[in-house]
Structures are given as structure tokens and as C-alpha cells.
Design a protein around this motif. Structure first.
Motif, PDB file in Angstrom:
ATOM      1  N   GLY A 153       0.819  -1.202   0.000  1.00  0.00           N
ATOM      2  CA  GLY A 153       0.000   0.000   0.000  1.00  0.00           C
ATOM      3  C   GLY A 153       0.850   1.248   0.000  1.00  0.00           C
ATOM      4  O   GLY A 153       1.771   1.391   0.802  1.00  0.00           O
ATOM      5  N   GLY A 154       0.544   2.165  -0.934  1.00  0.00           N
ATOM      6  CA  GLY A 154       1.349   3.366  -1.103  1.00  0.00           C
ATOM      7  C   GLY A 154       0.640   4.649  -0.743  1.00  0.00           C
ATOM      8  O   GLY A 154       0.922   5.698  -1.320  1.00  0.00           O
ATOM      9  N   GLY A 155      -0.281   4.591   0.219  1.00  0.00           N
ATOM     10  CA  GLY A 155      -0.924   5.801   0.726  1.00  0.00           C
ATOM     11  C   GLY A 155      -0.093   6.399   1.859  1.00  0.00           C
ATOM     12  O   GLY A 155       1.059   6.015   2.068  1.00  0.00           O
ATOM     13  N   PRO A 156      -0.665   7.344   2.618  1.00  0.00           N
ATOM     14  CA  PRO A 156       0.087   7.986   3.696  1.00  0.00           C
ATOM     15  C   PRO A 156       0.708   7.007   4.695  1.00  0.00           C
ATOM     16  O   PRO A 156       1.867   7.164   5.086  1.00  0.00           O
ATOM     17  CB  PRO A 156      -0.962   8.877   4.368  1.00  0.00           C
ATOM     18  CG  PRO A 156      -1.904   9.222   3.258  1.00  0.00           C
ATOM     19  CD  PRO A 156      -1.987   7.973   2.426  1.00  0.00           C
ATOM     20  N   ALA A 157      -0.052   6.002   5.137  1.00  0.00           N
ATOM     21  CA  ALA A 157       0.482   5.047   6.109  1.00  0.00           C
ATOM     22  C   ALA A 157       1.630   4.242   5.512  1.00  0.00           C
ATOM     23  O   ALA A 157       2.675   4.053   6.148  1.00  0.00           O
ATOM     24  CB  ALA A 157      -0.628   4.113   6.590  1.00  0.00           C
ATOM     25  N   GLY A 158       1.454   3.757   4.294  1.00  0.00           N
ATOM     26  CA  GLY A 158       2.498   2.967   3.658  1.00  0.00           C
ATOM     27  C   GLY A 158       3.752   3.770   3.376  1.00  0.00           C
ATOM     28  O   GLY A 158       4.888   3.297   3.583  1.00  0.00           O
ATOM     29  N   PHE A 168       0.114   7.971  10.391  1.00  0.00           N
ATOM     30  CA  PHE A 168       1.556   8.026  10.640  1.00  0.00           C
ATOM     31  C   PHE A 168       1.907   7.272  11.922  1.00  0.00           C
ATOM     32  O   PHE A 168       2.887   6.520  11.972  1.00  0.00           O
ATOM     33  CB  PHE A 168       2.033   9.473  10.748  1.00  0.00           C
ATOM     34  CG  PHE A 168       1.828  10.296   9.500  1.00  0.00           C
ATOM     35  CD1 PHE A 168       1.745   9.709   8.252  1.00  0.00           C
ATOM     36  CD2 PHE A 168       1.728  11.675   9.580  1.00  0.00           C
ATOM     37  CE1 PHE A 168       1.561  10.464   7.101  1.00  0.00           C
ATOM     38  CE2 PHE A 168       1.547  12.448   8.449  1.00  0.00           C
ATOM     39  CZ  PHE A 168       1.461  11.843   7.197  1.00  0.00           C
ATOM     40  N   THR A 169       1.106   7.468  12.965  1.00  0.00           N
ATOM     41  CA  THR A 169       1.345   6.763  14.225  1.00  0.00           C
ATOM     42  C   THR A 169       1.188   5.264  14.039  1.00  0.00           C
ATOM     43  O   THR A 169       2.001   4.469  14.545  1.00  0.00           O
ATOM     44  CB  THR A 169       0.375   7.265  15.313  1.00  0.00           C
ATOM     45  OG1 THR A 169       0.566   8.670  15.497  1.00  0.00           O
ATOM     46  CG2 THR A 169       0.609   6.550  16.627  1.00  0.00           C
ATOM     47  N   ASP A 170       0.150   4.861  13.313  1.00  0.00           N
ATOM     48  CA  ASP A 170      -0.028   3.437  13.006  1.00  0.00           C
ATOM     49  C   ASP A 170       1.206   2.864  12.325  1.00  0.00           C
ATOM     50  O   ASP A 170       1.657   1.755  12.639  1.00  0.00           O
ATOM     51  CB  ASP A 170      -1.228   3.246  12.065  1.00  0.00           C
ATOM     52  CG  ASP A 170      -2.569   3.377  12.764  1.00  0.00           C
ATOM     53  OD1 ASP A 170      -2.583   3.596  13.992  1.00  0.00           O
ATOM     54  OD2 ASP A 170      -3.592   3.270  12.070  1.00  0.00           O
ATOM     55  N   ALA A 171       1.746   3.611  11.367  1.00  0.00           N
ATOM     56  CA  ALA A 171       2.914   3.143  10.619  1.00  0.00           C
ATOM     57  C   ALA A 171       4.091   2.902  11.551  1.00  0.00           C
ATOM     58  O   ALA A 171       4.786   1.883  11.450  1.00  0.00           O
ATOM     59  CB  ALA A 171       3.278   4.158   9.536  1.00  0.00           C
ATOM     60  N   VAL A 172       4.318   3.840  12.467  1.00  0.00           N
ATOM     61  CA  VAL A 172       5.422   3.706  13.425  1.00  0.00           C
ATOM     62  C   VAL A 172       5.228   2.470  14.298  1.00  0.00           C
ATOM     63  O   VAL A 172       6.142   1.653  14.480  1.00  0.00           O
ATOM     64  CB  VAL A 172       5.535   4.972  14.295  1.00  0.00           C
ATOM     65  CG1 VAL A 172       6.483   4.752  15.465  1.00  0.00           C
ATOM     66  CG2 VAL A 172       6.013   6.150  13.451  1.00  0.00           C
ATOM     67  N   LEU A 173       4.027   2.300  14.848  1.00  0.00           N
ATOM     68  CA  LEU A 173       3.761   1.162  15.718  1.00  0.00           C
ATOM     69  C   LEU A 173       3.895  -0.162  14.972  1.00  0.00           C
ATOM     70  O   LEU A 173       4.464  -1.132  15.494  1.00  0.00           O
ATOM     71  CB  LEU A 173       2.349   1.284  16.309  1.00  0.00           C
ATOM     72  CG  LEU A 173       2.124   2.447  17.287  1.00  0.00           C
ATOM     73  CD1 LEU A 173       0.641   2.569  17.632  1.00  0.00           C
ATOM     74  CD2 LEU A 173       2.959   2.267  18.540  1.00  0.00           C
ATOM     75  N   ALA A 230      -0.781  -4.259  10.480  1.00  0.00           N
ATOM     76  CA  ALA A 230      -1.600  -3.380   9.641  1.00  0.00           C
ATOM     77  C   ALA A 230      -1.466  -1.946  10.122  1.00  0.00           C
ATOM     78  O   ALA A 230      -1.141  -1.689  11.286  1.00  0.00           O
ATOM     79  CB  ALA A 230      -3.063  -3.816   9.670  1.00  0.00           C
ATOM     80  N   ALA A 231      -1.726  -0.999   9.218  1.00  0.00           N
ATOM     81  CA  ALA A 231      -1.604   0.421   9.553  1.00  0.00           C
ATOM     82  C   ALA A 231      -2.556   1.236   8.694  1.00  0.00           C
ATOM     83  O   ALA A 231      -2.963   0.815   7.611  1.00  0.00           O
ATOM     84  CB  ALA A 231      -0.165   0.895   9.343  1.00  0.00           C
ATOM     85  N   GLY A 232      -2.898   2.432   9.177  1.00  0.00           N
ATOM     86  CA  GLY A 232      -3.786   3.315   8.422  1.00  0.00           C
ATOM     87  C   GLY A 232      -5.222   2.837   8.470  1.00  0.00           C
ATOM     88  O   GLY A 232      -5.645   2.167   9.418  1.00  0.00           O
ATOM     89  N   PHE A 267       9.481   5.170   5.115  1.00  0.00           N
ATOM     90  CA  PHE A 267      10.478   6.080   5.688  1.00  0.00           C
ATOM     91  C   PHE A 267      10.951   5.583   7.050  1.00  0.00           C
ATOM     92  O   PHE A 267      12.150   5.452   7.305  1.00  0.00           O
ATOM     93  CB  PHE A 267       9.890   7.482   5.817  1.00  0.00           C
ATOM     94  CG  PHE A 267      10.686   8.407   6.703  1.00  0.00           C
ATOM     95  CD1 PHE A 267      11.899   8.925   6.273  1.00  0.00           C
ATOM     96  CD2 PHE A 267      10.226   8.731   7.973  1.00  0.00           C
ATOM     97  CE1 PHE A 267      12.640   9.762   7.085  1.00  0.00           C
ATOM     98  CE2 PHE A 267      10.956   9.574   8.800  1.00  0.00           C
ATOM     99  CZ  PHE A 267      12.168  10.092   8.351  1.00  0.00           C
ATOM    100  N   TYR A 268      10.012   5.284   7.915  1.00  0.00           N
ATOM    101  CA  TYR A 268      10.365   4.940   9.294  1.00  0.00           C
ATOM    102  C   TYR A 268      11.113   3.611   9.373  1.00  0.00           C
ATOM    103  O   TYR A 268      12.008   3.450  10.217  1.00  0.00           O
ATOM    104  CB  TYR A 268       9.110   4.900  10.163  1.00  0.00           C
ATOM    105  CG  TYR A 268       9.413   4.666  11.626  1.00  0.00           C
ATOM    106  CD1 TYR A 268       9.914   5.700  12.415  1.00  0.00           C
ATOM    107  CD2 TYR A 268       9.209   3.425  12.211  1.00  0.00           C
ATOM    108  CE1 TYR A 268      10.208   5.496  13.750  1.00  0.00           C
ATOM    109  CE2 TYR A 268       9.500   3.209  13.541  1.00  0.00           C
ATOM    110  CZ  TYR A 268      10.001   4.239  14.309  1.00  0.00           C
ATOM    111  OH  TYR A 268      10.302   4.020  15.638  1.00  0.00           O
TER     112      TYR A 268
END
Length: 353
Positions: free
Chosen positions: A14-19, A308-313, A290-292, A24-25
Motif C-alpha cells: 500500500g502506497g498511501g500515507p500510512a504505507g 503516521f502513528t499506526d505506521a510507526v507502531l 496493519a496500519a492506516g 520512511f520509518y
């Protein structure tokens, strides 16, 4: 076959904000990263609303979706992840060593130690206007998104829908269009309260509960010149009496329909629109997070900032899955050695950094 495939620490679907933020992170976590997007471009749902203004990302003043996408993509490339476009993942095979083999609909395969699903609500498709013959006007003046606000200047515009985007479009077009009429099937609008209030206090003609019942074409039959609308009674049925409105453009925002494809058959605990996870963003399958919008948990924050927080976690959990002795999170950028050389390239001294 799998021996010939390059093994990645983490694969993000997935290439949206979360992905993009996860890509990056994960670089901050020294993970060998791959991001796979089903479409041919990155951005996720933001691509649907390129001119929509985003106000609620911390530290960023109001920004258009298209610019936020560019900045997210630029940030995602910071640590040079492998990015694959145009592949929808369908198959999952757990190998003997615990790693996973992913297979795309088109047959390509990917080998990974951990997996982050940042699918949004799946492959999204706009819900079309359910009126016979509507598709003939899609090349002229029936729109399912707003790409250029200026194209509606001095036009009579009818917007059908009541979600965030319908309300935002009404507010943004109101100063430049000749007239804006919003038709919504319910009294209540799904948009943010402040934006709905702004719309109702403006010159926008709000018709609720109403629905579009017919499109009237011009003489040549290639464009809409008027629409018929009807009120909806308390039982949810259309009333017989209709009103005809002359228009120049029709914009439809009846929501999105998501499709997770074969991922629903992997055995994850899923709801109708997302995947259930725990506080560590872990699914019920080992090594899969999973994220976003894809992730559902008790304290979910449905904002881009929450993605963004989901992505980090999710990335932190993936790191600990493959390396249990690793630190629980990355050092903040001001104390992270990964950014020292990059700061120098920007002309920033160590004291300032």
C-alpha cells in the motif's frame, strides 16, 4: 524459486500515507524495505482529491493533497526502499523458516520476513451514479472527482453526495462558481461539523433529503444540460413530484467501494472494511501487521496523523518480530546518527541539528 528472490526485512503493501511513512520509518530502523502498490502511482486515496485542502497534519499549514503526496513520496525515498508499482498482492505462503512468500495477481513473487498491510480499504473504486445512461456523460460534464477548480468557474454546479469531499468541494467552489446546489439523500452530512456549518451559511443551495432522479442531455446528447431531483419521504422512498434544475456540471461523491481481493482468504480477523489488530498493530497472523485505514483497534484515530502513528507502531512491531532484542523504537531524528550526514548536506551544523 524462492532462493533466487531477494529477502526483505519488511514488505509494505500500500502506497498511501500510512504505507509511505512506514517506508520512511523502517529506514530509520535499519530494515531492508520493499513497498508494493497495486496502482501505477503512489498516494492512495489522496489521489482522488488532488485539489482538496488538508488542514490537520501536525506542523504543516494547509496544503493541497497533490503537494502532500509529493512530500510524502520524497520522504519515503529517504533510505532508498525498493518500490514496486502496478502489482496487487493476492497470495501468501508461509515458508518453513517462518518467512513469507507473496504472489501478485500478475504472478510476480516477493520474499519477506515481515509484512505491513497499509491497504486503506483495499483497491478503491468510486461509486457511480446509479442512473441509466449516466456513463455517456463521463467524458463531458459528469465528474467523480475535482481535479481543477478553475474548470468550474462561473458554472452552475450540482453536487450529489454528503460526505467530506462533497462538502469540501461545495465550500471551495462556492466563491468561483455561478451557483452550487448540493443534493443529499439524508438530512445529516458526513463531513466535519465546521465545514458543514460553513457550507450551510454560504450561498450554497442545500437540498435534503433529496436525490437525483434523471439526467437530461443536450440536443447533441453528449452533455448534461439539466437534472431532475426528488424529495425522499420518511420511509426512504422517492416522492413522485420532481424539480428540474438547469446545470453546467454534475459532481458525484457517493463514496468509495473497497476490495481487498484474495487477502480476505488469508485467515486474518477482519471486519467489513478493515483488519482487526491489537495495541501493537499486530494481526492474528504472526509477522503480519496493519496500519492506516486498514487497521481497526479500540483507540483508532481516523486522521492522516493517526496513519503516521499506526505506521510507526506497525514497523516497530515488525522490527521486534524479526529481531526480538532490538530497541523498541528508533531514536528521534535530532539524536539519530542516520541523519548526521544528511544534515551536513543541508548545511545544518551538529549544534543546530
Amino acid at each position: 524459486m524462492t532462493q533466487a528472490l531477494e529477502l526483505y526485512d519488511i514488505t509494505i503493501i500500500g502506497g498511501g500515507p500510512a504505507g509511505l511513512y512506514a517506508a520512511f520509518y523502517s529506514g530509520m530502523r535499519d530494515m531492508k524495505t520493499k513497498l508494493i502498490e497495486a496502482k501505477e502511482e503512489l498516494g492512495g486515496r489522496l489521489l482522488i482529491y488532488p485539489e482538496k485542502m488538508i488542514w490537520d497534519v501536525g506542523g504543516i499549514t494547509p496544503i493541497r493533497c497533490e503537494q502532500l503526496i509529493k512530500q510524502l513520496i520524497q520522504q519515503a525515498h529517504t533510505f532508498d526502499p525498493t518500490i514496486v508499482l502496478g502489482q496487487q498482492i493476492s497470495g501468501l505462503e508461509r515458508l518453513e523458516d517462518g518467512t513469507m512468500l507473496l504472489t501478485a495477481v500478475t504472478g510476480e513473487q516477493h520474499h519477506t520476513r515481515s509484512l505491513v498491510l497499509a491497504l486503506g480499504y483495499g483497491v478503491m473504486k468510486m461509486a457511480k451514479l446509479d442512473i441509466e445512461g449516466a456513463e455517456r456523460y463521463e467524458l463531458t460534464n459528469l465528474h467523480y472527482t475535482v481535479e481543477q477548480l478553475e474548470s468550474f468557474r462561473n458554472k452552475r454546479v450540482l453536487i450529489s453526495g454528503g460526505g467530506d469531499s462533497a462538502v469540501d468541494w461545495a465550500n471551495e467552489l462556492e466563491p468561483i462558481a455561478e451557483s452550487i446546489t448540493v443534493v443529499h439523500r439524508r438530512e445529516h452530512f458526513g463531513g466535519h461539523e465546521k465545514n458543514v456549518k460553513r457550507m450551510k451559511e454560504s450561498s450554497v443551495d442545500v437540498r435534503t433529503p433529496y436525490a437525483v432522479t434523471r439526467l437530461h442531455g443536450n440536443v447533441s446528447g453528449d452533455a448534461i444540460e439539466a437534472v431532475s431531483i426528488a424529495q425522499i419521504n420518511a420511509d426512504g422512498a422517492l416522492m413522485e413530484e420532481t424539480e428540474r434544475l438547469g446545470i453546467d456540471d454534475v459532481i458525484v461523491n457517493h463514496g468509495l467501494r473497497g476490495d481487498f481481493g484474495s487477502i480476505v482468504d488469508w485467515g486474518m480477523d477482519m471486519g467489513q472494511w478493515n483488519i482487526n489488530v491489537n495495541e501493537k498493530l499486530a494481526t492474528n497472523l504472526p509477522g503480519i501487521f496493519a496500519a492506516g485505514d486498514t487497521a481497526n483497534y479500540l483507540s483508532k484515530v481516523k486522521l492522516i496523523a493517526g496513519a503516521f502513528t499506526d505506521a510507526v507502531l506497525a514497523v516497530n512491531s515488525a522490527k521486534l518480530h524479526i529481531e526480538p532484542a532490538a530497541a523498541k523504537m528508533a531514536y528521534v531524528s535530532s539524536h539519530n546518527t542516520k541523519f548526521k550526514e544528511r544534515n551536513k548536506a543541508l548545511g545544518v551544523s551538529e549544534e543546530d541539528a
